[in-house]
Design an enzyme around this catalytic site. Structure first.
Site, PDB file in Angstrom:
ATOM      1  N   HIS A  42       0.876  -1.199   0.000  1.00 62.92           N
ATOM      2  CA  HIS A  42       0.000   0.000   0.000  1.00 62.92           C
ATOM      3  C   HIS A  42       0.899   1.231   0.000  1.00 62.92           C
ATOM      4  CE1 HIS A  42      -3.846   2.153   1.370  1.00 62.92           C
ATOM      5  NE2 HIS A  42      -2.931   3.094   1.210  1.00 62.92           N
ATOM      6  N   HIS A  86       1.585   5.374  -1.681  1.00 64.61           N
ATOM      7  CA  HIS A  86       1.251   6.562  -2.479  1.00 64.61           C
ATOM      8  C   HIS A  86       2.538   7.139  -3.055  1.00 64.61           C
ATOM      9  CE1 HIS A  86      -2.884   6.735  -0.915  1.00 64.61           C
ATOM     10  NE2 HIS A  86      -2.337   6.231   0.173  1.00 64.61           N
ATOM     11  N   LEU A  87       2.621   7.172  -4.387  1.00 63.47           N
ATOM     12  CA  LEU A  87       3.830   7.696  -5.042  1.00 63.47           C
ATOM     13  C   LEU A  87       3.616   9.072  -5.653  1.00 63.47           C
ATOM     14  CD1 LEU A  87       5.416   4.685  -6.986  1.00 63.47           C
ATOM     15  CD2 LEU A  87       6.320   5.856  -4.975  1.00 63.47           C
ATOM     16  N   ARG A  88       2.341   9.520  -5.754  1.00 69.03           N
ATOM     17  CA  ARG A  88       2.034  10.803  -6.422  1.00 69.03           C
ATOM     18  C   ARG A  88       2.522  10.769  -7.879  1.00 69.03           C
ATOM     19  NH1 ARG A  88      -1.122  10.894  -2.115  1.00 69.03           N
ATOM     20  NH2 ARG A  88      -0.231  11.848  -0.259  1.00 69.03           N
ATOM     21  N   ASN A 140      -4.973   7.371  -6.151  1.00 70.69           N
ATOM     22  CA  ASN A 140      -5.662   8.639  -5.827  1.00 70.69           C
ATOM     23  C   ASN A 140      -4.872   9.859  -6.292  1.00 70.69           C
ATOM     24  OD1 ASN A 140      -3.734   8.134  -3.766  1.00 70.69           O
ATOM     25  ND2 ASN A 140      -4.875   9.359  -2.280  1.00 70.69           N
ATOM     26  N   HIS A 171     -10.533   1.315   1.627  1.00 70.18           N
ATOM     27  CA  HIS A 171     -10.330   2.324   2.665  1.00 70.18           C
ATOM     28  C   HIS A 171     -11.555   2.185   3.570  1.00 70.18           C
ATOM     29  CE1 HIS A 171      -8.713   6.166   4.327  1.00 70.18           C
ATOM     30  NE2 HIS A 171      -9.907   6.083   4.895  1.00 70.18           N
ATOM     31  N   LEU A 194      -4.994   9.116   7.905  1.00 70.28           N
ATOM     32  CA  LEU A 194      -6.306   8.470   7.961  1.00 70.28           C
ATOM     33  C   LEU A 194      -6.164   7.018   7.570  1.00 70.28           C
ATOM     34  CD1 LEU A 194      -8.542  11.296   6.505  1.00 70.28           C
ATOM     35  CD2 LEU A 194      -8.555  10.417   8.845  1.00 70.28           C
ATOM     36  N   ASP A 251       1.396   2.674   3.555  1.00 68.45           N
ATOM     37  CA  ASP A 251       0.552   3.849   3.363  1.00 68.45           C
ATOM     38  C   ASP A 251       1.394   5.122   3.414  1.00 68.45           C
ATOM     39  OD1 ASP A 251      -1.761   5.261   2.807  1.00 68.45           O
ATOM     40  OD2 ASP A 251      -2.454   5.296   4.888  1.00 68.45           O
ATOM     41  N   HIS A 305       3.140  14.557   1.724  1.00 69.94           N
ATOM     42  CA  HIS A 305       2.541  15.891   1.544  1.00 69.94           C
ATOM     43  C   HIS A 305       3.627  16.889   1.919  1.00 69.94           C
ATOM     44  CE1 HIS A 305      -1.709  14.650   1.163  1.00 69.94           C
ATOM     45  NE2 HIS A 305      -1.412  13.707   2.031  1.00 69.94           N
ATOM     46  N   ALA A 317      -3.956  14.744   5.551  1.00 71.23           N
ATOM     47  CA  ALA A 317      -3.690  13.471   6.229  1.00 71.23           C
ATOM     48  C   ALA A 317      -2.623  12.703   5.473  1.00 71.23           C
ATOM     49  CB  ALA A 317      -4.975  12.653   6.275  1.00 71.23           C
TER      50      ALA A 317
HETATM   51  C1  NCD Z   1      -3.494   9.197   1.978  1.00 68.11           C
HETATM   52  C2  NCD Z   1      -2.984  10.211   0.995  1.00 68.11           C
HETATM   53  O1  NCD Z   1      -2.451  11.254   1.408  1.00 68.11           O
HETATM   54  O2  NCD Z   1      -3.076   9.980  -0.221  1.00 68.11           O
HETATM   55  N1  NCD Z   1      -3.500   9.744   3.296  1.00 68.11           N
HETATM   56  C3  NCD Z   1      -3.527   9.057   4.465  1.00 68.11           C
HETATM   57  O3  NCD Z   1      -3.643   9.689   5.513  1.00 68.11           O
HETATM   58  N2  NCD Z   1      -3.426   7.767   4.508  1.00 68.11           N
HETATM   59  C4  NCD Z   1      -4.833   8.746   1.545  1.00 68.11           C
HETATM   60  C5  NCD Z   1      -5.305   7.499   2.223  1.00 68.11           C
HETATM   61  O4  NCD Z   1      -4.772   6.405   1.977  1.00 68.11           O
HETATM   62  O5  NCD Z   1      -6.232   7.600   3.022  1.00 68.11           O
HETATM   63 ZN    ZN Z   2      -3.332   5.109   1.571  1.00 65.16          ZN
END
Ligand code: NCD
Ligand code: ZN
Length: 342
Positions: free
Chosen positions: A13, A15-17, A41, A136, A218, A246, A250, A262
């Site tokens: 899981h 997030h790489l943007r 996302n 989620h 989150l 996760d 940011h 988050a």
């Molecule tokens: C994630 C994000 O910033 O893309 N943020 C997080 O707090 N986990 C989104 C997500 O997985 O809920």
């Molecule tokens: Zn996530």
């Protein structure tokens, strides 16, 4: 123990943007992990096979020269996703799962699903072609207490969903509560990812001496008793639980503000954080299966064959890292760690 050699792990899981942010964070993940499940996302989200293929190409182009890394792509489920989208995605072999975000639950979730029952035709197809669903697992009802949103999701949405589609393989992502642990244990075809922050911190860390935006993610950190329940699950050796950081970057300016985003950034030192959590309950012997075996087994992919090594070395997590026009504050910035990846 002074040295730990493990099969190279994967992050189930992440997030790489995109764009400059992708280029800034990807080397950290590539250093630690062989593969990662890439969250869809983006703005706009990765909704079709075409979007996923194009995003995958951008990720591959950002891998530092000479390094190996395999992005495992996901599609972002919306009210308009069709059974045909699922069939095309499954046939491609590029898309490994479909991600459900309730509309409004978290970062870039405004395209998310407005009512989970609207997706039943899609879930039917996913069950048929054996495409995993990643959840989620939080309700978005503003009347539900923020600390109860995972439990209420399980009771009101997940239990009925699982009863409608008992053969659908589901990952309850980033679990945070003892209720989630109990539910996953009791339900077949159900697994869960666990983040480093939820293993290491309770909600007290959000308010230690003041408000701490870099601990805000989150689902939100929960009470200590829940932290202990998920730590027990992660270190139990049960194959239903596996690693998913996760890691969600940011920039500092969007975290340290009147309405902060988050997400915790852990890709820099993920394995070190997990090692510390496992060591805290004398369970380092369970780390390899959690990090390197249970995930590929669930996703029906081969286990990695190379290894990584962690040594007992004290080092200080940087206060910040370069990140696009701003900087990125990693989880536990400025603090000392006792494990270090070689
Ligand atoms: C994630 C994000 O910033 O893309 N943020 C997080 O707090 N986990 C989104 C997500 O997985 O809920
Ligand atoms: Zn996530």
């Amino acid at each position: 123990m002074e040295k730990l050699t493990l099969t190279r792990p994967d992050d189930w899981h992440l997030h790489l943007r995109d764009g400059a942010a992708l280029k800034a964070v990807l080397p950290h993940t590539v250093h630690q992990f062989a593969r990662a499940v890439i969250m869809p996302n983006l703005k706009p989200p990765v909704r079709s096979l075409g979007d996923a293929m194009a995003y995958r190409d951008r990720i591959l182009a950002a891998i530092p020269p000479g390094k190996q890394f395999e992005p495992l792509m996901t599609l972002y489920l919306t009210d308009n996703t069709s059974p045909e989208d699922i069939i095309a995605a499954q046939a491609s072999q590029v898309v490994k799962a479909v991600k459900y975000y309730p509309a409004g639950a978290t970062t870039n979730s405004e395209f998310g699903v407005t009512d989970i029952r609207r997706c039943d035709r899609v879930f039917e197809t996913m069950q048929q072609v054996d495409m995993p669903l990643l959840l989620h697992g939080e309700v978005t009802d503003v009347h539900v207490d923020v600390f109860d949103r995972e439990k209420v999701f399980i009771d009101q949405q997940l239990i009925p969903l699982q009863q409608r589609f008992p053969n659908l393989r589901i990952v309850l992502e980033h679990i945070t509560t003892s209720e989630a642990v109990q539910f996953v244990l009791a339900t077949s075809n159900m697994a869960a990812t666990i983040t480093p922050q939820h293993l290491l911190f309770s909600r007290n860390s959000l308010f230690k001496g003041g408000i701490r935006p870099h601990y805000y993610c989150l689902p939100i950190l929960k009470r200590e008793q829940h932290r202990q329940a998920i730590l027990q699950a992660a270190t139990s050796g049960n194959p239903k639980f596996f690693l998913g950081t996760d890691s969600a970057p940011h920039g500092r300016n969007s975290k340290e503000t009147s309405c902060g985003c988050a997400g915790c950034y852990s890709a820099l030192h993920a394995m070190e954080l997990y090692a510390e959590a496992f060591e805290s309950v004398n369970a380092l012997d369970k780390l390899e299966a959690f990090a390197s075996f249970h995930g590929p087994d669930f996703y029906q992919l081969p286990r990695n064959t190379e290894t990584i090594t962690l040594t007992k070395t004290t080092w200080r997590i940087p206060d910040a890292l370069p990140f696009t026009e701003t900087e990125l504050v990693p989880l536990r910035a400025g603090e000392e760690m006792t494990w270090k990846m070689v």
